[in-house]
Design a protein around this motif. Structure first.
Motif, mmCIF file in Angstrom:
data_model
loop_
_atom_site.group_PDB
_atom_site.id
_atom_site.type_symbol
_atom_site.label_atom_id
_atom_site.label_comp_id
_atom_site.label_asym_id
_atom_site.label_seq_id
_atom_site.Cartn_x
_atom_site.Cartn_y
_atom_site.Cartn_z
ATOM 1 N N ARG A 94 38.098 8.310 20.507
ATOM 2 C CA ARG A 94 36.686 8.024 20.713
ATOM 3 C C ARG A 94 36.185 7.176 19.549
ATOM 4 O O ARG A 94 36.636 7.328 18.420
ATOM 5 N N ARG A 143 21.099 5.996 16.133
ATOM 6 C CA ARG A 143 21.724 6.221 17.432
ATOM 7 C C ARG A 143 20.845 5.727 18.572
ATOM 8 O O ARG A 143 19.621 5.861 18.546
ATOM 9 N N ASP A 170 24.980 6.870 23.190
ATOM 10 C CA ASP A 170 26.197 7.227 22.469
ATOM 11 C C ASP A 170 26.600 6.169 21.448
ATOM 12 O O ASP A 170 27.670 6.287 20.827
ATOM 13 N N SER A 224 22.893 2.748 26.333
ATOM 14 C CA SER A 224 23.577 4.003 26.623
ATOM 15 C C SER A 224 24.867 4.177 25.820
ATOM 16 O O SER A 224 25.205 5.292 25.431
ATOM 17 N N HIS A 225 25.609 3.075 25.558
ATOM 18 C CA HIS A 225 26.864 3.198 24.824
ATOM 19 C C HIS A 225 27.351 1.814 24.398
ATOM 20 O O HIS A 225 26.784 0.792 24.801
ATOM 21 N N ASP A 269 37.438 7.731 25.180
ATOM 22 C CA ASP A 269 36.095 7.143 25.168
ATOM 23 C C ASP A 269 36.011 6.092 24.064
ATOM 24 O O ASP A 269 35.317 6.262 23.069
#
Length: 371
Positions: free
Chosen positions: A7, A48, A51, A159-160, A224
């Motif tokens: 990840r 942040r 994610d 979102s990421h 991830d």
């Protein structure tokens, strides 16, 4: 045997005291403070959005910043990619045996919420180091040693992390691909049918023989980790520099050129960036007048005039589309930038958009020279 990256934990930046990166990430791009630490001459702030986590290391101290390394790079830059692994001690030994320089031996950090172990290794990509992190025994919002920062919740624009694009010196992509494969378990991800991993996807742009070579890498399904994109310049017959050559010059070598941040609604995210005062690269006027472009945009369910007003690029066919918009550099040195990306079934990076980005960078550089 490779040490699989499980990840992406965070992307770390080193900036001098007073550099506004942390402030700009909050004000312009909707990132929220997550955790902070001040010690040994360093001010570290994790931010942040969804994610996606950026760790801004500000200042310079006698000791290394926690979870990273101070390589005293000449310009502010993204300096570290932190990947979670199953066993940081074992991973460090494996990579050291493969010839990687162990810049920070395994260190265990504890606080009231548990513990984590990390090690820092060198990479063949300029000033970018890699942190191998094991934090299964930690239950806090970020990492041991950081105090949580509770901020008011706000709509998430991002979102990421979708992908990381690494600017490379000409001819280095095959070596880098083998290194990420052998050390961290990445595999070649074809961007076009039958693509040769050694050649990647060659995208001719501009006049003459200029262009870009893109090689995409991904970890096995179930991990991830965002896609890595290796970008290098092709041989050129024309004068001037393309976006990768400009980065190599201004960054004083290869490095992380940009981060692609996934947004589920690129229209809303772009509007918010513009309202906050963010600066986006403007596509060439001819982009939206290309034959078939209006039909393509409408087939994707969008209004051409709205995309043009916000500078959003769209590429794709057969019901699979990709929307992208690029920011200007977050540093005065005109190096690192961000990309907002929304996918409607597409998995690649849009050759037409790559050409449009190249031309917009060239036009922006020309306007700067005339100013």
């Amino acid at each position: 045997m490779a040490t699989p990256a499980r990840r992406l934990c965070h992307i770390a930046f080193h900036v001098p005291t007073g550099q506004p990166l942390a402030h700009d990430l909050q004000r312009l791009f909707g990132f929220q403070p997550l955790a902070a630490r001040e010690a040994d001459g360093w001010k570290q702030l994790a931010l942040r959005s969804g994610d996606a986590v950026f760790l801004v290391n500000e200042g310079s101290g006698p000791a290394e910043p926690l979870y990273g390394l101070d390589q005293r790079h000449a310009v502010p830059s993204a300096t570290n990619l932190c990947f979670e692994v199953t066993d940081a001690d074992a991973a460090a030994k494996v990579l050291a045996a493969r010839g990687c320089s162990l810049l920070v031996p395994p260190v265990k950090v504890r606080d009231a919420r548990g513990h984590a172990t990390y090690a820092v290794i060198s990479s063949p990509l300029g000033n970018v180091s890699l942190t191998l992190l094991e934090r299964a025994s930690f239950c806090g919002p970020f990492l041991p040693g950081f105090r949580p920062v509770f901020s008011a919740t706000s709509p998430r624009w991002v979102s990421h992390v979708d992908h990381l694009t690494l600017a490379c010196t000409p001819g280095s992509s095959p070596t880098l691909m083998r290194w990420f494969r052998d050390c961290l378990g990445f595999r070649h991800l074809p961007l076009s049918p039958g693509e040769d991993p050694q050649r990647g996807l060659e995208v001719p742009v501009g006049s003459g023989r200029g262009g870009l070579r893109l090689t995409a890498l991904q970890t096995p399904l179930g991990n991830d980790v965002p896609t890595l994109v290796l970008a290098e310049s092709l041989n050129r017959a024309s004068s001037g520099q393309d976006q990768v050559e400009q980065f190599l010059l201004r960054n004083r070598g290869p490095g992380l050129q940009h981060v692609g941040l996934y947004t589920p609604n690129i229209m809303e995210a772009t509007e918010r960036v513009l309202e906050a005062g963010g600066y986006l690269l403007t596509p060439p006027e001819a982009y939206y007048q290309q034959p078939g472009k209006e039909r393509q945009i409408r087939a994707a369910g969008h209004e051409p005039s709205l995309l043009a007003r916000q500078g959003i690029l769209l590429d794709g066919d057969k019901g699979k589309f990709l929307l992208q918009v690029f920011t200007k550099s977050l540093f005065a040195e005109d190096t690192f930038f961000l990309e907002l990306i929304q996918r409607q079934g597409a998995t690649g990076f849009g050759q037409g958009n790559i050409r449009a980005l190249w031309q917009s960078v060239q036009e922006q550089a020309a306007r700067g020279q005339q100013a």
